[in-house]
Write a protein that holds these residues in place. Structure first.
Motif, PDB file in Angstrom:
ATOM      1  N   SER A  48       4.233 -44.310  28.946  1.00  0.00           N
ATOM      2  CA  SER A  48       4.556 -45.541  28.211  1.00  0.00           C
ATOM      3  C   SER A  48       5.005 -45.230  26.783  1.00  0.00           C
ATOM      4  O   SER A  48       5.920 -45.881  26.263  1.00  0.00           O
ATOM      5  CB  SER A  48       3.379 -46.503  28.205  1.00  0.00           C
ATOM      6  OG  SER A  48       2.285 -45.934  27.507  1.00  0.00           O
ATOM      7  N   LEU A  49       4.407 -44.236  26.158  1.00  0.00           N
ATOM      8  CA  LEU A  49       4.822 -43.854  24.811  1.00  0.00           C
ATOM      9  C   LEU A  49       6.217 -43.239  24.799  1.00  0.00           C
ATOM     10  O   LEU A  49       7.036 -43.566  23.936  1.00  0.00           O
ATOM     11  CB  LEU A  49       3.839 -42.851  24.213  1.00  0.00           C
ATOM     12  CG  LEU A  49       2.530 -43.415  23.703  1.00  0.00           C
ATOM     13  CD1 LEU A  49       1.624 -42.301  23.221  1.00  0.00           C
ATOM     14  CD2 LEU A  49       2.771 -44.411  22.597  1.00  0.00           C
ATOM     15  N   ILE A  50       6.479 -42.376  25.729  1.00  0.00           N
ATOM     16  CA  ILE A  50       7.788 -41.719  25.791  1.00  0.00           C
ATOM     17  C   ILE A  50       8.879 -42.741  26.100  1.00  0.00           C
ATOM     18  O   ILE A  50       9.947 -42.724  25.491  1.00  0.00           O
ATOM     19  CB  ILE A  50       7.771 -40.569  26.817  1.00  0.00           C
ATOM     20  CG1 ILE A  50       6.843 -39.463  26.327  1.00  0.00           C
ATOM     21  CG2 ILE A  50       9.175 -40.027  27.061  1.00  0.00           C
ATOM     22  CD1 ILE A  50       6.526 -38.406  27.356  1.00  0.00           C
ATOM     23  N   VAL A  51       8.580 -43.647  27.021  1.00  0.00           N
ATOM     24  CA  VAL A  51       9.559 -44.678  27.366  1.00  0.00           C
ATOM     25  C   VAL A  51       9.843 -45.571  26.160  1.00  0.00           C
ATOM     26  O   VAL A  51      10.999 -45.823  25.818  1.00  0.00           O
ATOM     27  CB  VAL A  51       9.085 -45.518  28.568  1.00  0.00           C
ATOM     28  CG1 VAL A  51       9.901 -46.781  28.723  1.00  0.00           C
ATOM     29  CG2 VAL A  51       9.152 -44.679  29.841  1.00  0.00           C
ATOM     30  N   GLY A 128      -5.612 -38.009  24.126  1.00  0.00           N
ATOM     31  CA  GLY A 128      -5.763 -36.665  23.570  1.00  0.00           C
ATOM     32  C   GLY A 128      -4.459 -35.918  23.360  1.00  0.00           C
ATOM     33  O   GLY A 128      -4.467 -34.792  22.870  1.00  0.00           O
ATOM     34  N   LEU A 129      -3.335 -36.523  23.728  1.00  0.00           N
ATOM     35  CA  LEU A 129      -2.030 -35.893  23.531  1.00  0.00           C
ATOM     36  C   LEU A 129      -1.392 -36.404  22.246  1.00  0.00           C
ATOM     37  O   LEU A 129      -1.369 -37.610  21.989  1.00  0.00           O
ATOM     38  CB  LEU A 129      -1.089 -36.192  24.697  1.00  0.00           C
ATOM     39  CG  LEU A 129      -1.383 -35.526  26.021  1.00  0.00           C
ATOM     40  CD1 LEU A 129      -0.436 -36.056  27.089  1.00  0.00           C
ATOM     41  CD2 LEU A 129      -1.219 -34.030  25.905  1.00  0.00           C
ATOM     42  N   LYS A 130      -0.871 -35.489  21.471  1.00  0.00           N
ATOM     43  CA  LYS A 130      -0.179 -35.843  20.228  1.00  0.00           C
ATOM     44  C   LYS A 130       1.322 -35.853  20.523  1.00  0.00           C
ATOM     45  O   LYS A 130       1.916 -34.822  20.806  1.00  0.00           O
ATOM     46  CB  LYS A 130      -0.513 -34.815  19.150  1.00  0.00           C
ATOM     47  CG  LYS A 130       0.027 -35.123  17.807  1.00  0.00           C
ATOM     48  CD  LYS A 130      -0.429 -34.038  16.820  1.00  0.00           C
ATOM     49  CE  LYS A 130      -0.051 -34.336  15.418  1.00  0.00           C
ATOM     50  NZ  LYS A 130      -0.536 -33.291  14.496  1.00  0.00           N
ATOM     51  N   ILE A 131       1.936 -37.035  20.458  1.00  0.00           N
ATOM     52  CA  ILE A 131       3.360 -37.198  20.728  1.00  0.00           C
ATOM     53  C   ILE A 131       4.065 -37.466  19.405  1.00  0.00           C
ATOM     54  O   ILE A 131       3.792 -38.465  18.738  1.00  0.00           O
ATOM     55  CB  ILE A 131       3.620 -38.374  21.700  1.00  0.00           C
ATOM     56  CG1 ILE A 131       2.790 -38.254  22.965  1.00  0.00           C
ATOM     57  CG2 ILE A 131       5.105 -38.523  21.996  1.00  0.00           C
ATOM     58  CD1 ILE A 131       3.165 -37.113  23.855  1.00  0.00           C
ATOM     59  N   PHE A 132       4.968 -36.578  19.020  1.00  0.00           N
ATOM     60  CA  PHE A 132       5.738 -36.778  17.800  1.00  0.00           C
ATOM     61  C   PHE A 132       6.807 -37.844  18.052  1.00  0.00           C
ATOM     62  O   PHE A 132       7.594 -37.728  18.989  1.00  0.00           O
ATOM     63  CB  PHE A 132       6.393 -35.475  17.341  1.00  0.00           C
ATOM     64  CG  PHE A 132       5.414 -34.489  16.783  1.00  0.00           C
ATOM     65  CD1 PHE A 132       4.938 -34.635  15.482  1.00  0.00           C
ATOM     66  CD2 PHE A 132       4.938 -33.445  17.552  1.00  0.00           C
ATOM     67  CE1 PHE A 132       4.026 -33.742  14.962  1.00  0.00           C
ATOM     68  CE2 PHE A 132       4.021 -32.549  17.038  1.00  0.00           C
ATOM     69  CZ  PHE A 132       3.555 -32.701  15.739  1.00  0.00           C
TER      70      PHE A 132
END
Length: 185
Positions: A48-51, A128-132
């Motif tokens: 959902s974040l990447i999209v 727990g994943l860090k998405i830039f």
């Protein structure tokens, strides 16, 4: 001037292809996420974040200049059609210039906002994943900047009377109407 128009047309086409690729990648990732989630209970992390932070931004803003190149923006021509050809050209030129200044101003402001996000390495945490997310901030000024360039190019062609390389059709001499590429945006 014609060569510059062809270069701009190529850049618009390339940005549109990147947008199309983003749509395909987004569909593939969402389908894979749903399948993996339902079949083996292992969804793709941060889909959902990447999209929302990458694919949707690219799809919505990078190809915005295409609609200007194709003259597909919404226009209201109730009064415009009653103007003489000379006044139509004048009004269109003013619209292109003002629109280019606005789009360029937006691109300028968004560029500095993107630089701020880069400086702080903007990111989002999910599971727990860090998405830039800072790279996606550069898509908006690129899209609006290209839009402004196409508008400025159209304005320059209208002022100089030189042929455009964007792929417009010539004026129809029999009907004395401006081609679709010269209608207001």
């Amino acid at each position: 001037m014609h060569a510059l128009g062809r270069l701009l047309a190529w850049i618009v086409a390339a940005s549109t292809m990147v947008g199309a690729a983003a749509v395909i990648l987004m569909m593939l990732q969402i389908v894979a996420d749903v399948l993996l989630k339902n079949l083996i209970n292992a969804p793709i992390p941060a889909t959902s974040l990447i999209v929302s932070h990458y694919y949707m931004v690219i799809v919505a803003y990078l190809p915005v200049a295409l609609s200007e190149k194709l003259n597909s923006h919404i226009s209201v021509e109730i009064v415009f059609r009653h103007f003489s050809e000379r006044w139509q050209k004048f009004v269109i030129g003013i619209v292109w210039l003002v629109s280019a200044l606005v789009a360029g101003g937006i691109a300028h402001r968004l560029w500095f906002e993107a630089l701020k996000k880069l400086a702080v390495e903007a990111n989002v945490l999910e599971s727990g994943l860090k998405i830039f997310i800072w790279p996606s901030y550069f898509v908006l000024p690129l899209g609006f900047g290209l839009f402004a360039l196409v508008l400025l190019y159209r304005f320059a062609c209208s002022v100089t009377g030189l042929a455009s390389g964007l792929g417009e059709t010539p004026v129809d001499a029999e009907s004395k109407q401006l081609p679709a590429s010269h209608e207001p945006t």
